[in-house]
Motif scaffolding. Structure first.
Motif, PDB file in Angstrom:
ATOM      1  N   SER A  20       0.839  -1.206   0.000  1.00 36.23           N
ATOM      2  CA  SER A  20       0.000   0.000   0.000  1.00 36.23           C
ATOM      3  C   SER A  20       0.869   1.250   0.000  1.00 36.23           C
ATOM      4  CB  SER A  20      -0.908   0.004   1.233  1.00 36.23           C
ATOM      5  OG  SER A  20      -1.762  -1.117   1.212  1.00 36.23           O
ATOM      6  N   ASP A  37      -2.826  14.070   3.491  1.00 37.31           N
ATOM      7  CA  ASP A  37      -4.151  13.686   2.984  1.00 37.31           C
ATOM      8  C   ASP A  37      -4.811  14.840   2.226  1.00 37.31           C
ATOM      9  OD1 ASP A  37      -5.638  11.441   2.702  1.00 37.31           O
ATOM     10  OD2 ASP A  37      -6.433  11.384   4.729  1.00 37.31           O
ATOM     11  N   MET A  40      -4.764   5.430  -3.859  1.00 35.53           N
ATOM     12  CA  MET A  40      -5.702   5.742  -2.783  1.00 35.53           C
ATOM     13  C   MET A  40      -6.920   4.823  -2.857  1.00 35.53           C
ATOM     14  SD  MET A  40      -7.486   9.420  -1.961  1.00 35.53           S
ATOM     15  CE  MET A  40      -5.908  10.189  -1.664  1.00 35.53           C
ATOM     16  N   ALA A  41      -7.388   4.566  -4.085  1.00 33.77           N
ATOM     17  CA  ALA A  41      -8.572   3.722  -4.259  1.00 33.77           C
ATOM     18  C   ALA A  41      -8.317   2.277  -3.856  1.00 33.77           C
ATOM     19  CB  ALA A  41      -9.044   3.790  -5.709  1.00 33.77           C
ATOM     20  N   LYS A  42      -7.075   1.823  -3.935  1.00 33.20           N
ATOM     21  CA  LYS A  42      -6.743   0.446  -3.575  1.00 33.20           C
ATOM     22  C   LYS A  42      -6.508   0.272  -2.081  1.00 33.20           C
ATOM     23  CE  LYS A  42      -4.655  -0.877  -7.996  1.00 33.20           C
ATOM     24  NZ  LYS A  42      -3.402  -1.290  -8.670  1.00 33.20           N
ATOM     25  N   GLY A  43      -6.495   1.358  -1.346  1.00 30.00           N
ATOM     26  CA  GLY A  43      -6.182   1.298   0.082  1.00 30.00           C
ATOM     27  C   GLY A  43      -4.806   1.872   0.325  1.00 30.00           C
ATOM     28  N   TYR A  44      -4.715   2.905   1.124  1.00 28.52           N
ATOM     29  CA  TYR A  44      -3.465   3.633   1.282  1.00 28.52           C
ATOM     30  C   TYR A  44      -3.236   3.962   2.747  1.00 28.52           C
ATOM     31  CZ  TYR A  44      -6.182   7.927   2.022  1.00 28.52           C
ATOM     32  OH  TYR A  44      -7.027   8.882   2.524  1.00 28.52           O
ATOM     33  N   GLU A  79     -11.915   4.377   4.761  1.00 30.87           N
ATOM     34  CA  GLU A  79     -12.670   3.717   3.695  1.00 30.87           C
ATOM     35  C   GLU A  79     -13.450   4.742   2.874  1.00 30.87           C
ATOM     36  OE1 GLU A  79     -14.243   0.669   1.328  1.00 30.87           O
ATOM     37  OE2 GLU A  79     -12.524   0.758   2.681  1.00 30.87           O
ATOM     38  N   ASN A  93     -12.529   7.770   2.133  1.00 32.52           N
ATOM     39  CA  ASN A  93     -11.603   8.387   1.179  1.00 32.52           C
ATOM     40  C   ASN A  93     -11.254   7.437   0.048  1.00 32.52           C
ATOM     41  OD1 ASN A  93     -11.634  10.618   2.805  1.00 32.52           O
ATOM     42  ND2 ASN A  93      -9.631  10.231   3.737  1.00 32.52           N
ATOM     43  N   ARG A  94     -11.146   6.157   0.359  1.00 34.33           N
ATOM     44  CA  ARG A  94     -10.870   5.168  -0.686  1.00 34.33           C
ATOM     45  C   ARG A  94     -12.000   5.148  -1.711  1.00 34.33           C
ATOM     46  NH1 ARG A  94     -12.037   0.732  -2.747  1.00 34.33           N
ATOM     47  NH2 ARG A  94     -13.869   0.499  -1.410  1.00 34.33           N
ATOM     48  N   GLU A  95     -13.235   5.160  -1.238  1.00 37.17           N
ATOM     49  CA  GLU A  95     -14.393   5.164  -2.145  1.00 37.17           C
ATOM     50  C   GLU A  95     -14.457   6.465  -2.941  1.00 37.17           C
ATOM     51  OE1 GLU A  95     -17.795   4.443   0.250  1.00 37.17           O
ATOM     52  OE2 GLU A  95     -17.304   2.329   0.636  1.00 37.17           O
ATOM     53  N   GLU A 111     -12.047   6.152  -5.774  1.00 36.50           N
ATOM     54  CA  GLU A 111     -12.560   5.191  -6.756  1.00 36.50           C
ATOM     55  C   GLU A 111     -13.650   5.824  -7.618  1.00 36.50           C
ATOM     56  OE1 GLU A 111     -13.339   0.496  -6.389  1.00 36.50           O
ATOM     57  OE2 GLU A 111     -14.681   1.724  -5.166  1.00 36.50           O
TER      58      GLU A 111
END
Length: 788
Positions: free
Chosen positions: A221, A227, A266-270, A283, A285-287, A290
Motif C-alpha cells: 500500500s 491527505d 488511494m482507491a486500492k487502500g493507502y 474507507e 476516502n478510498r471510495e 474510486e
C-alpha cells in the motif's frame, strides 16, 4: 500580442452612418452653443478624466453573446465609496462604439473611472432611479434591454457595454458621472464565413502527494505524505470540479499520469504519514478516489487525451540546472516512458505522449533541446515567448522550428484570461466577456482566413477559475465565430508562413520564472538517491518491491508543482533519501567485540543481519587482516565469501585464519555487491593472537594437580603396606613386595583413564548454527573466543 488590423467588411452601412451624423449635429448644435456661452459645473465634471465615487459592480450579463431577438440583462451592485450621500441618481447603460482591434479591447479593459472623451453616451431607456445612496451603503440593480434597442450593427462585432451612475452630492449640486463599470458585448447574429478553430486545454495536474515509502503488506500500500489530495477530490473540490465541468466541454484533456497513479493508489487502500509512522486511510476516502476515477474514465472516452511525462517534470529547471548533473535527463526519459502505460492502464484510452509543456509556455533553445530529448516533438509555447511583433493579426498556433519539432504557440491573452481571484461574480463575469470578445476579434481580423488558436491556461486552476473557464467555453458553444479543435489536430494544422518561428535567446527567458526554478542542488540530491538505489537493488531477491516506488518518487522531485515551494521541495527530497537509506541499513554487519585466537589456526565468524521483508543475495563478504604476517585469512591478507541471507534472519560466515606470531591484529569486514561496489559501512574489530591461552593454562594446571595427588596417594599406600608387613610375621618379604607392586599398578591404571579423559575434554567448543534466525544486531559479548 500583436495588435490587430481594422476588421474587414464589418463597418456600418453608409445610410446608418449618415443618419448618426445627422442626429448628432441636430441634437448637439444647440447644446454646444449653450455650453460655449456659459460652461456649467456638469461640463467641468464631464471633463474630469476619472470619477470613481461609486463602485459599480457588474455581477451577471446574460446572454453573454446575444443574437437578434434576445434581451440583454445586466445585474450588479452599487456601493457608495465616497464621503457624501448621493441623491437624485440614475443608473444607465452605455453601449458602443464597436471596437476595431484586440489592442482597443485591451485599452478599454485597463481603463478605470469615467472618461467623457472615451465612454459612449447613455441610452435613453431603460433608466433606474436611485433617490438616495448613503455613504458605505450598497444597492443591487437589474437592467434589461432588448438587443434591438442597443443600436448594434447587423454585421456584428465587439462592443463596449458600460453601466454608470450619475447623481449629485451635498458638496456638488449638479449631475455628473460618479461611477462606471465596463465590459464587452460580443455580437455576431450569423455565423462568420470562416470560423476560428479554437483548442482549449483542460489540465488535470496536482502536486506530489505520494512518498517513496510503502507499507509492509502484500499489496505494498502506498504511503502518502499528507491527505490533502482528498480535499481536491471531494464534491466541490478542485479536481472534482475539473472533471464535472470538463465532461460536457469540447476541450483537450492534458493529464499528469502521476495524479492518476496517486488516486488509483488511494482507491486500492493507502496509508498516511503520522509522525514517525503511518496510519491507514479511511474507507470513505478510498471510495471517494474510486468514484472520481470512474467519473474521469467516462468523461475522457472518445476524447483526445494528452499525457505529460510522469509527475510533470520542470523542463526549464532541467535545461538550466539539471543538465549539469549527470543522469538528470535519464529521469525525464523514464518519466516519459511511464506516461502512456499509466494512462492506458487506468483510463483505458490511448493518449498522445509527444507533447511537452514548459512552465507558462516560456521557451529558449536549451528548453527546446531538453523537451525534444525525451521524444516530445511538439512543445506548447506561448505568444509572449515566441512573439509575432510584425503581424497585425493573430496567426495559427503551429510553428515548425526545425529538426522535426513543432512549437504550438498558445495565445497569451486568452491563456491568462482567468488567472487571479475569480471568486467574486464581477471578476468572473468581466473575464468571461473579455475572453469572448477577444475570440470574436481574432475571427474578424481576417474573416476570409481560417486560423487555429490554442488556449493553454494555468496548470492547476482553482475551483472559481475552472468555473469561469467553463463559462467561457460554453459561451462559444453556438459556434458562430469559433469551432472546437483538439490539440493533436491543432499541432498538425497548416502553419502561417508569416508567423515567427524564432525561439528566443536564453537571455530573454523571464527572470521571474528563472528565480523560481529548482536549484542544481536538487538534481544532485536526485543523483545521490538514484546511485544509492542502483547499489541497493542488485542485492534484492524482489527488487520490484523497492525500485518502482523510489524511482517514481525521484520523478516527483522534478515536478513543476514545486515552483514557489522551495522548502517543501527540499523536505520531500530528504524524505525520499531517508526512506531508501532506512532500507539499505536493514542489511548490516553485526558489530563484534575483541576476539582472542588460541593456537596456530582457527575460524573467525562474521554475522550479517537482514531486517528486510525479502531475501538478499549476490553479496560478498570480505574479511581483511591489517597484518598479514601475523594473521592470515584463508592463507592471504584477505578473503571473500559469498553470502545469502533470508528475510528477517542473520547469517554467520566463518573465515579460516592462521597465526604466525603473537600480538594484536585489526580486522576489517566489508560487504560488496557482485560488481565490487562496497555496500554499507565497514566493520572493524581486533583479534589477539596468543598460543598460551587461559584454557591451555588451566589444562596444564589440572594435569600437574593430578600428578601431585597421584604421588600423595602412592606414598600413603606404601606406608600402609610397611605397617602391615611388620604386623604379619607369617608373610615373606618377597610376597609382600609382589603384593605391594601389583596393587600399585592396579591403582595407577585405575587413575590413568581419569587423567586422559580430562585432556580430551578440553577440545573445541561447538560451532554456532550458520543461519541463526531472527536475532538482535547488538555487538557480541566481551571475551568472545575464536573457534579452533
Amino acid at each position: 500580442m500583436a495588435e490587430a488590423a481594422a476588421f474587414q467588411g464589418t463597418g456600418p452601412s453608409p445610410a446608418r452612418r449618415w443618419l448618426r451624423r445627422t442626429l448628432t449635429v441636430a441634437v448637439g448644435a444647440p447644446l454646444l452653443a449653450g455650453l460655449l456661452q456659459n460652461p456649467s459645473p456638469a461640463q467641468a465634471a464631464e471633463e474630469t478624466p476619472v470619477s470613481r465615487t461609486v463602485d459599480v459592480s457588474i455581477d451577471t450579463l446574460t446572454p453573454s453573446a446575444p443574437v437578434e431577438g434576445d434581451t440583454v440583462t445586466v445585474t450588479g451592485t452599487l456601493t457608495n465609496r465616497g464621503k457624501r450621500t448621493i441623491t437624485d441618481a440614475t443608473v444607465n447603460l452605455r453601449v458602443g462604439p464597436r471596437m476595431d482591434s484586440r489592442s482597443e479591447i485591451d485599452q478599454v479593459a485597463r481603463r478605470k473611472g469615467f472618461r467623457s472623451d472615451s465612454d459612449p453616451q447613455p441610452l435613453d431607456a431603460p433608466e433606474i432611479k436611485v433617490p438616495r445612496l448613503a455613504v458605505g451603503v450598497s444597492q443591487d440593480f437589474r437592467i434589461s434591454v432588448p438587443v434591438a434597442d442597443l443600436d448594434l450593427d447587423d454585421e456584428g462585432g465587439v462592443y463596449q457595454l458600460g453601466v454608470s451612475l450619475s447623481g449629485q452630492t451635498s458638496d456638488a449640486r449638479w449631475d455628473r458621472v460618479l461611477g462606471i463599470e465596463r465590459t464587452f458585448l460580443p455580437y455576431q447574429p450569423e455565423p462568420t464565413a470562416k470560423r476560428t478553430q479554437l483548442t482549449y486545454l483542460w489540465p488535470l495536474i496536482s502536486s506530489a502527494h505520494v512518498s517513496a515509502d510503502t507499507a509492509s503488506d502484500e499489496q505494498q500500500s502506498a504511503v502518502f505524505q499528507d491527505d490533502e489530495l482528498v480535499e481536491e477530490l471531494r464534491p466541490g473540490g478542485r479536481l472534482d470540479q475539473m472533471v464535472t465541468l470538463g465532461k460536457d466541454l469540447p476541450v483537450t484533456w492534458v493529464i499528469d499520469p502521476d495524479l492518476l497513479a496517486s488516486v488509483e493508489a488511494m482507491a486500492k487502500g493507502y496509508r498516511v504519514k503520522d509522525g514517525t509512522g503511518h496510519i491507514a486511510g479511511t474507507e470513505a476516502n478510498r471510495e471517494l478516489a474510486e468514484n472520481w476515477l470512474g467519473q474521469l474514465e467516462k468523461a475522457v472516452q472518445g476524447r483526445k487525451v494528452v499525457a505529460l511525462p510522469f509527475a510533470d517534470p520542470d523542463l526549464a529547471s532541467l535545461a538550466h540546472h539539471g543538465k549539469a548533473v549527470p543522469g538528470s535527463l535519464g529521469h525525464l526519459q523514464s518519466a516519459t516512458a511511464l506516461s502512456a502505460s499509466t494512462v492506458e492502464t487506468i483510463l483505458h484510452v490511448q493518449p498522445a505522449t509527444d507533447f511537452a509543456w514548459p512552465v507558462e509556455g516560456a521557451v529558449d533553445p536549451s528548453i527546446m533541446a531538453v523537451a525534444t530529448s525525451a521524444g516530445a516533438r511538439k512543445v506548447i509555447a506561448r505568444s509572449d515567448s515566441i512573439q509575432d511583433d510584425d503581424l497585425s493579426y493573430t496567426p495559427t498556433a503551429a510553428r515548425p522550428i526545425g529538426g522535426g519539432a513543432t512549437a504550438v504557440v498558445s495565445d497569451a491573452e486568452l491563456s491568462t484570461a482567468f488567472q487571479g481571484d475569480m471568486v467574486r461574480a464581477e471578476t468572473s463575469t468581466l473575464a468571461v466577456q473579455e475572453f469572448l470578445a477577444q475570440t470574436l476579434a481574432i475571427t474578424l481580423e481576417q474573416p476570409q482566413d481560417r486560423r487555429s488558436v490554442v488556449v493553454a491556461p494555468q496548470r492547476q486552476p482553482s475551483v472559481s477559475q475552472a468555473q469561469a473557464m467553463a463559462a467561457a467555453v460554453r459561451g462559444l458553444g453556438a459556434k458562430r465565430w469559433t469551432e472546437p479543435l483538439d490539440l493533436v489536430a491543432a499541432a498538425a494544422a497548416k502553419p502561417d508562413p508569416d508567423a515567427s518561428t524564432r525561439v528566443p535567446r536564453a537571455s530573454q527567458y523571464p527572470k521571474k520564472l528563472r528565480d523560481s526554478e529548482l536549484p542544481v542542488d536538487a538534481f544532485r540530491d536526485m543523483k545521490t538517491t538514484g546511485d544509492e538505489l542502483d547499489d541497493f537493488k542488485v542485492i534484492l531477491s524482489k527488487p520490484d518491491r523497492v525500485v518502482p516506488p523510489v524511482l517514481t518518487a525521484i520523478n516527483r522531485e522534478m515536478s513543476t508543482s514545486w515552483r514557489g515551494r522551495t522548502t517543501a521541495a527540499a523536505i520531500y527530497r530528504v524524505d525520499v533519501q531517508d526512506v531508501l537509506r532506512r532500507l539499505t541499513k536493514s542489511v548490516v554487519l553485526v558489530d563484534k567485540s575483541a576476539l582472542t585466537l588460541s593456537g596456530r589456526s582457527a575460524t573467525i565468524p562474521v554475522t550479517v543481519q537482514n531486517k528486510l521483508l525479502q531475501d538478499v543475495e549476490g553479496l560478498v563478504l570480505r574479511l581483511t587482516s591489517s597484518n598479514g604476517t601475523r594473521l592470515k585469512v584463508d592463507g592471504d591478507t584477505s578473503a571473500d565469501l559469498p553470502i545469502t541471507v533470508r528475510a528477517g534472519h542473520s547469517q554467520s560466515v566463518k573465515f579460516p585464519a592462521s597465526a604466525n606470531a603473537n600480538g594484536q591484529v585489526s580486522m576489517t569486514a566489508q560487504l560488496y555487491t557482485a560488481d565490487g561496489t562496497p555496500y554499507g559501512t565497514q566493520m572493524t574489530f581486533s583479534v589477539k593472537v596468543s598460543e598460551m591461552t587461559p584454557t591451555v593454562m588451566l589444562v596444564i594446571a589440572g594435569g600437574v594437580l593430578l600428578l601431585v595427588l597421584a604421588g600423595v596417594r602412592m606414598y600413603s599406600q606404601r606406608k600402609r603396606l610397611a605397617a602391615r608387613a611388620a604386623e604379619a610375621e607369617a608373610d615373606t618379604p618377597a610376597e609382600s613386595e609382589a603384593e605391594a607392586g601389583t596393587e600399585g599398578e592396579t591403582d595407577a591404571a585405575g587413575d590413568a583413564p581419569a587423567g586422559s579423559g580430562t585432556a580430551d575434554g578440553a577440545g573445541q567448543p561447538s560451532d554456532p548454527d550458520p543461519d541463526t534466525g531472527s536475532e538482535s544486531g547488538d555487538p557480541s559479548g566481551p571475551g568472545e573466543k575464536v573457534d579452533r
